[in-house]
Design a protein around this motif. Structure first.
Motif, short mmCIF file in Angstrom:
data_model
loop_
_atom_site.label_atom_id
_atom_site.label_comp_id
_atom_site.label_asym_id
_atom_site.label_seq_id
_atom_site.Cartn_x
_atom_site.Cartn_y
_atom_site.Cartn_z
N LEU A 133 0.85 -1.19 0.00
CA LEU A 133 0.00 0.00 0.00
C LEU A 133 0.88 1.24 0.00
O LEU A 133 1.73 1.41 0.87
CB LEU A 133 -0.91 0.01 1.23
CG LEU A 133 -1.80 1.24 1.39
CD1 LEU A 133 -2.80 1.35 0.25
CD2 LEU A 133 -2.52 1.17 2.74
N GLU A 190 -0.64 4.60 -1.01
CA GLU A 190 -1.53 5.68 -0.57
C GLU A 190 -2.97 5.29 -0.86
O GLU A 190 -3.26 4.69 -1.89
CB GLU A 190 -1.19 6.97 -1.30
CG GLU A 190 -1.98 8.17 -0.86
CD GLU A 190 -1.56 9.45 -1.58
OE1 GLU A 190 -2.25 10.45 -1.40
OE2 GLU A 190 -0.56 9.43 -2.32
N VAL A 191 -3.87 5.65 0.04
CA VAL A 191 -5.30 5.44 -0.17
C VAL A 191 -6.03 6.69 0.28
O VAL A 191 -5.68 7.29 1.29
CB VAL A 191 -5.81 4.18 0.57
CG1 VAL A 191 -5.64 4.30 2.07
CG2 VAL A 191 -7.25 3.88 0.21
N THR A 241 -9.66 6.77 -4.35
CA THR A 241 -8.46 6.44 -5.11
C THR A 241 -7.48 5.67 -4.24
O THR A 241 -7.50 5.76 -3.01
CB THR A 241 -7.76 7.71 -5.65
OG1 THR A 241 -7.42 8.55 -4.54
CG2 THR A 241 -8.66 8.47 -6.61
N ILE A 242 -6.61 4.94 -4.92
CA ILE A 242 -5.59 4.17 -4.23
C ILE A 242 -4.37 4.05 -5.14
O ILE A 242 -4.49 4.08 -6.36
CB ILE A 242 -6.11 2.75 -3.84
CG1 ILE A 242 -5.19 2.09 -2.82
CG2 ILE A 242 -6.29 1.88 -5.07
CD1 ILE A 242 -5.80 0.87 -2.15
N GLU A 243 -3.21 3.94 -4.50
CA GLU A 243 -1.98 3.64 -5.23
C GLU A 243 -1.29 2.52 -4.47
O GLU A 243 -1.10 2.61 -3.25
CB GLU A 243 -1.07 4.88 -5.32
CG GLU A 243 0.14 4.64 -6.18
CD GLU A 243 0.92 5.91 -6.49
OE1 GLU A 243 2.12 5.80 -6.80
OE2 GLU A 243 0.33 7.00 -6.40
N THR A 284 -5.65 -3.88 -7.30
CA THR A 284 -5.56 -2.42 -7.26
C THR A 284 -6.96 -1.82 -7.19
O THR A 284 -7.24 -0.97 -6.35
CB THR A 284 -4.82 -1.88 -8.51
OG1 THR A 284 -3.49 -2.41 -8.52
CG2 THR A 284 -4.76 -0.37 -8.50
N ALA A 317 -9.55 0.02 -3.76
CA ALA A 317 -10.02 1.41 -3.85
C ALA A 317 -11.44 1.52 -3.32
O ALA A 317 -11.78 2.48 -2.62
CB ALA A 317 -9.95 1.91 -5.31
N ALA A 375 -11.70 0.20 0.66
CA ALA A 375 -11.22 1.21 1.62
C ALA A 375 -12.32 2.17 2.06
O ALA A 375 -12.20 2.82 3.09
CB ALA A 375 -10.07 2.01 1.01
N ARG A 432 -2.62 2.10 -9.95
CA ARG A 432 -3.46 3.23 -9.52
C ARG A 432 -4.90 2.89 -9.84
O ARG A 432 -5.22 2.59 -10.99
CB ARG A 432 -3.04 4.52 -10.23
CG ARG A 432 -1.65 4.97 -9.84
CD ARG A 432 -1.32 6.30 -10.46
NE ARG A 432 0.04 6.67 -10.08
CZ ARG A 432 0.87 7.30 -10.88
NH1 ARG A 432 0.49 7.67 -12.09
NH2 ARG A 432 2.09 7.60 -10.47
N ALA A 438 -10.70 2.31 5.69
CA ALA A 438 -9.48 2.92 5.15
C ALA A 438 -8.56 3.36 6.27
O ALA A 438 -7.34 3.18 6.20
CB ALA A 438 -9.82 4.09 4.26
#
Length: 164
Positions: free
Chosen positions: A7, A9-10, A16-18, A46, A50, A53, A82, A138
């Protein structure tokens, strides 16, 4: 074998999530590039998180359909995913995302459909729900999932949360 899920970033507010993955030599096909099935699994891991979370405790969102387009060969190493929520309904959600190579070039893109369900106490049994989302999960993902996270699937996020 795991996908090396990490993980980065969320943001549940924007949906969104990366995340990052480590594509090892064991993922290669005879042509020496990462086999497409692994790229599809990475995209699923991925896009699903998203949405997951944004869900409150007791809810999950299994993937109903996943459409992947392969744009260029992926070499072993770090790949960044992403994902984002495109549209969210009370039960059915549409997701999209891409998988980037170490140079930031897209190697594959995907769209997915997921269905929000309530988790029951019996494994394998779920029911739909129209309950509105919260950012509770999240916050727990960020606090409880170390980076890098040694999880291979979206289900791993849920399982690790339930075991604590």
């Amino acid at each position: 074998m795991t996908l090396g899920w990490e993980l980065i970033e969320v943001d549940p507010d924007t949906g969104t999530i990366e995340v990052a993955f480590t594509a090892g030599e064991q993922f290669l096909n005879p042509a020496g590039v990462v086999q497409g099935g692994f790229l599809a699994a990475m995209l699923d891991d991925t896009l699903g998180p998203a949405l997951v979370a944004t869900l409150p405790d007791g809810q999950f969102a299994p993937t109903l359909g996943l459409h992947v387009q392969f744009l260029r060969p992926a070499l072993p190493g770090r790949l960044v995913g992403r994902g984002r929520i495109v549209q969210r309904g009370s039960e059915v959600c549409f997701l999209a995302g891409e998988l980037l190579d170490s140079r930031g070039r897209p190697v594959a893109v995907a769209t997915a459909t997921a269905r929000i369900t309530s988790l029951s106490k019996k494994p394998g049994r779920t029911r739909s729900t129209s309950r509105r989302p919260s950012t509770g999960m999240a916050d727990r993902m960020v606090r409880r999932v170390p980076s890098p996270a040694p999880m291979s699937t979206t289900y791993g996020i849920w399982r690790s949360r339930r075991q604590r």
